[in-house]
Enzyme design. Structure first.
Site, PDB file in Angstrom:
ATOM      1  N   LYS A 116      38.189 -25.221  24.870  1.00 25.40           N
ATOM      2  CA  LYS A 116      37.266 -24.346  25.608  1.00 25.40           C
ATOM      3  C   LYS A 116      37.409 -22.880  25.226  1.00 25.40           C
ATOM      4  CE  LYS A 116      36.567 -25.589  30.034  1.00 25.40           C
ATOM      5  NZ  LYS A 116      36.941 -26.112  31.380  1.00 25.40           N
ATOM      6  N   GLY A 163      37.245 -30.619  36.418  1.00 23.97           N
ATOM      7  CA  GLY A 163      37.678 -29.672  37.444  1.00 23.97           C
ATOM      8  C   GLY A 163      39.185 -29.495  37.537  1.00 23.97           C
ATOM      9  N   GLU A 198      40.088 -16.214  32.548  1.00 27.60           N
ATOM     10  CA  GLU A 198      38.665 -15.948  32.706  1.00 27.60           C
ATOM     11  C   GLU A 198      38.454 -15.179  33.990  1.00 27.60           C
ATOM     12  OE1 GLU A 198      35.942 -19.309  30.956  1.00 27.60           O
ATOM     13  OE2 GLU A 198      35.554 -19.178  33.088  1.00 27.60           O
ATOM     14  N   HIS A 206      26.395 -22.880  39.393  1.00 24.04           N
ATOM     15  CA  HIS A 206      26.679 -23.626  38.159  1.00 24.04           C
ATOM     16  C   HIS A 206      25.343 -24.164  37.676  1.00 24.04           C
ATOM     17  CE1 HIS A 206      28.905 -26.796  35.685  1.00 24.04           C
ATOM     18  NE2 HIS A 206      27.627 -27.140  35.610  1.00 24.04           N
ATOM     19  N   LYS A 236      31.306 -32.308  40.773  1.00 26.82           N
ATOM     20  CA  LYS A 236      29.911 -32.249  41.205  1.00 26.82           C
ATOM     21  C   LYS A 236      29.601 -33.378  42.182  1.00 26.82           C
ATOM     22  CE  LYS A 236      28.949 -30.403  36.642  1.00 26.82           C
ATOM     23  NZ  LYS A 236      28.624 -30.791  35.248  1.00 26.82           N
ATOM     24  N   GLU A 274      27.123 -25.562  29.797  1.00 28.59           N
ATOM     25  CA  GLU A 274      27.367 -25.217  31.200  1.00 28.59           C
ATOM     26  C   GLU A 274      27.514 -23.706  31.347  1.00 28.59           C
ATOM     27  OE1 GLU A 274      29.445 -29.107  33.189  1.00 28.59           O
ATOM     28  OE2 GLU A 274      30.767 -27.451  32.687  1.00 28.59           O
ATOM     29  N   GLU A 287      31.261 -23.659  29.202  1.00 28.96           N
ATOM     30  CA  GLU A 287      31.768 -24.652  28.253  1.00 28.96           C
ATOM     31  C   GLU A 287      30.619 -25.531  27.789  1.00 28.96           C
ATOM     32  OE1 GLU A 287      34.067 -28.011  29.386  1.00 28.96           O
ATOM     33  OE2 GLU A 287      33.264 -28.131  31.406  1.00 28.96           O
ATOM     34  N   ARG A 291      28.669 -34.546  24.962  1.00 26.99           N
ATOM     35  CA  ARG A 291      28.464 -35.966  25.267  1.00 26.99           C
ATOM     36  C   ARG A 291      27.356 -36.081  26.290  1.00 26.99           C
ATOM     37  NH1 ARG A 291      30.232 -35.431  30.366  1.00 26.99           N
ATOM     38  NH2 ARG A 291      32.044 -34.105  30.716  1.00 26.99           N
TER      39      ARG A 291
HETATM   40  P1  ADP Z   1      35.672 -28.472  33.733  1.00 19.37           P
HETATM   41  O1  ADP Z   1      35.941 -28.566  32.290  1.00 19.37           O
HETATM   42  O2  ADP Z   1      36.762 -29.004  34.584  1.00 19.37           O
HETATM   43  O3  ADP Z   1      34.309 -28.982  34.066  1.00 19.37           O
HETATM   44  P2  ADP Z   1      34.578 -25.809  33.983  1.00 19.37           P
HETATM   45  O4  ADP Z   1      35.011 -24.715  33.087  1.00 19.37           O
HETATM   46  O5  ADP Z   1      33.257 -26.442  33.669  1.00 19.37           O
HETATM   47  O6  ADP Z   1      35.705 -26.902  34.038  1.00 19.37           O
HETATM   48  O7  ADP Z   1      34.578 -25.295  35.504  1.00 19.37           O
HETATM   49  C1  ADP Z   1      34.415 -26.197  36.580  1.00 19.37           C
HETATM   50  C2  ADP Z   1      33.938 -25.461  37.805  1.00 19.37           C
HETATM   51  O8  ADP Z   1      34.900 -24.471  38.195  1.00 19.37           O
HETATM   52  C3  ADP Z   1      32.644 -24.677  37.640  1.00 19.37           C
HETATM   53  O9  ADP Z   1      31.498 -25.490  37.820  1.00 19.37           O
HETATM   54  C4  ADP Z   1      32.781 -23.609  38.702  1.00 19.37           C
HETATM   55  O10 ADP Z   1      32.457 -24.114  39.978  1.00 19.37           O
HETATM   56  C5  ADP Z   1      34.260 -23.296  38.664  1.00 19.37           C
HETATM   57  N1  ADP Z   1      34.540 -22.182  37.730  1.00 19.37           N
HETATM   58  C6  ADP Z   1      34.942 -22.298  36.448  1.00 19.37           C
HETATM   59  N2  ADP Z   1      35.105 -21.105  35.853  1.00 19.37           N
HETATM   60  C7  ADP Z   1      34.792 -20.173  36.793  1.00 19.37           C
HETATM   61  C8  ADP Z   1      34.773 -18.734  36.820  1.00 19.37           C
HETATM   62  N3  ADP Z   1      35.110 -18.019  35.737  1.00 19.37           N
HETATM   63  N4  ADP Z   1      34.401 -18.134  37.973  1.00 19.37           N
HETATM   64  C9  ADP Z   1      34.070 -18.837  39.073  1.00 19.37           C
HETATM   65  N5  ADP Z   1      34.071 -20.182  39.107  1.00 19.37           N
HETATM   66  C10 ADP Z   1      34.430 -20.866  37.994  1.00 19.37           C
HETATM   67 MG    MG Z   2      32.566 -28.249  33.265  1.00 19.03          MG
END
Ligand code: ADP
Ligand code: MG
Ligand code: ADP
Length: 454
Positions: A116, A163, A198, A206, A236, A274, A287, A291
């Site tokens: 990522k 998550g 981050e 999202h 989700k 995303e 990210e 898939r």
């Molecule tokens: P995963 O690979 O587990 O899906 P993500 O990077 O897609 O991880 O993040 C999953 C969720 O976490 C997002 O949908 C959001 O709700 C929360 N999240 C991730 N990064 C951030 C951020 N920088 N600020 C606020 N919420 C975040």
């Molecule tokens: Mg994700």
């Protein structure tokens, strides 16, 4: 076109893929762990091969056994489904090296979006905005980076998913410990302790964009999905397409950025970009899921495009059969994920025998599931039982239909989140399309605990 496809997965997504193959007159091979011998995909597929004991690392992650099963059955392609081996570039490459087509992006383009933190760099170079952040090697570098980003921030696993491996940090003092915990969590869950930082985006939505590319350099997007209704574990629960109350200009910018992202890595197959959208309407790449996604169905409902069939067609070398301007969105779709879990006990997974199941139906309703009366839910895998997917002429119509479906649905034998999802659908904020990723905490759980104490 392929003659026979092996599906390296289980559950509802294996069923979904078998259905697409059958309509394309392609034979199917299911693979299964000993815990899944009685499963629906095993019963539906033309052939089935046992690939090992229940633990995923011995079966659904057991690449040598899966590739052997493809050889023995003469499968000419492997569909990896979702999770498990679907985003492992070394698996994709091993499959191709054995003369079998991997239904998904090439190992090389997967790698550019794999880790990522690398994906963030790839996107920045392609001119797509990313959440402010970065990587570090020493504790000192981490601290300097954190100060630059500002607090609160998140420590995130570079190879994270589902998550997991995400930790929030409120101030400098919390940083070293958070890095340590996230890194350990990531190492045990994903086999790599790499983490990155981050900026924490406050109250984001999202919003993700479905893309699909072929092996001839074409790529299009199929519109967006709002997946902000998430559990406290960032999984989700309810998704909708299109996103409610999204400014048309922002929608166009998201779509353009997603196609730019896919083209930047020479992406073929289905994927999802995303993003987080903040309250000022800024969007940031988060990210790429390289898939099929669980919630692909709502995009299928509003575009009329079968994403799994398209994946198979482009993997076989065919060109995309539609251009961007031929893609038209019609109406509104909502997906509700029905899980075997107990909302009363902190959503603990609930395994066991399903004594009785009644599934909803009727106009505009699609249920993707692998459960049936008498099916035993094994304790080893994720808790998704069924996806209730509805289409409506507009958002209100879709919500009413989703509520009607959950009223019809009955699962006896395991605990489910059906009643909990009804709370979400009937919530006034949800109904107005006013929600961000903290919806559950702010609008549902706080209300429930207020009732408990009152
Ligand atoms: P995963 O690979 O587990 O899906 P993500 O990077 O897609 O991880 O993040 C999953 C969720 O976490 C997002 O949908 C959001 O709700 C929360 N999240 C991730 N990064 C951030 C951020 N920088 N600020 C606020 N919420 C975040
Ligand atoms: Mg994700
Ligand atoms: P926040 O928690 O985001 O500050 P507010 O309570 O200020 O939310 O309300 C945001 C929006 O929701 C406003 O349009 C308000 O009229 C509306 N609203 C407030 N309370 C309720 C309620 N109990 N049910 C439905 N809508 C509400």
């Amino acid at each position: 076109m392929f003659n026979k496809i092996l599906i390296a997965n289980r559950g509802e997504i294996a069923v979904r893929i078998i259905r697409a193959c059958r309509e394309m007159k392609i034979k199917t091979v299911a693979v299964y762990s000993t815990a899944d011998a009685e499963s629906l995909p095993v019963q539906m597929a033309d052939e089935a091969v046992c690939i090992g004991p229940p633990a995923p690392r011995d079966s659904y992650l057991n690449a040598p056994n899966i590739i052997s099963a493809a050889h023995i059955t003469g499968a000419d392609a492997i569909h990896p489904g979702i999770g498990f081996l679907s985003e492992r570039s070394n698996f994709a490459e091993a499959v191709e090296a054995c003369g079998i087509t991997f239904i998904g992006p090439s190992g090389a383009s997967m790698d550019k979006m794999g880790d990522k933190s690398i994906a963030r760099e790839t996107m920045q170079r392609a001119g797509v905005p990313v959440v402010p952040g970065g990587t570090f090697t020493t504790a000192q570098e981490a601290l300097e980076l954190a100060k630059k980003i500002g607090f609160p921030l998140l420590v995130k696993a570079s190879f994270g998913g589902g998550g997991r491996g995400i930790r929030s940090v409120q101030n400098e003092e919390e940083l070293p410990r958070a890095i340590e915990i996230a890194s350990n969590e990531a190492a045990s869950a994903f086999g790599s302790g790499d983490v990155y930082l981050e900026k924490f985006i406050e109250e984001p939505r999202h919003i993700e964009v479905q893309v699909i590319g072929d092996k001839h350099g074409h790529a299009v997007h199929l519109g967006e999905r709002d997946c902000s209704i998430q559990s406290l574990r960032r999984q989700k629960i309810v998704e909708e397409a299109p996103a409610a109350n999204l400014a048309p200009a922002l929608r166009n910018r998201l779509g353009d950025a997603a196609v730019r992202a896919a083209k930047a890595v020479g992406y073929s197959g289905a994927g999802t970009i995303e993003c987080l959208v903040d309250k000022h309407g800024n969007f940031y790449f988060m990210e790429m899921n390289k898939r099929l996604q669980v919630e692909h169905c709502i995009t299928e409902m509003v575009t009329g495009i079968d994403i799994v069939k398209t994946q198979i067609l482009v993997a076989s070398g065919e060109k995309l059969q539609f251009s961007q301007k031929e893609i038209r969105l019609n109406g509104h779709a909502i997906e509700v994920r029905i899980n075997a879990e107990d909302p009363e006990r902190n959503f603990a997974p609930s395994a066991g025998k399903i004594e009785k199941v009644i599934l909803p139906g009727g106009l505009g309703v699609r249920v993707d599931t692998h459960i049936y009366s008498g099916y035993e839910v094994p304790p080893y895998y994720d808790s998704l039982l069924a996806k209730v997917i509805v289409w409506g002429k507009d958002r209100d119509d879709a919500i009413a239909r989703a509520q009607r479906c959950l009223m019809e649905m009955e699962v006896v034998g395991v605990k489910t989140n059906i009643a909990f999802c009804q709370k979400i659908l009937s919530n006034a904020y949800f109904r107005r399309g006013e929600y961000t990723t903290d919806f559950l905490q702010r609008r549902i759980l706080s209300e429930m605990s207020a009732k408990d104490s009152g």
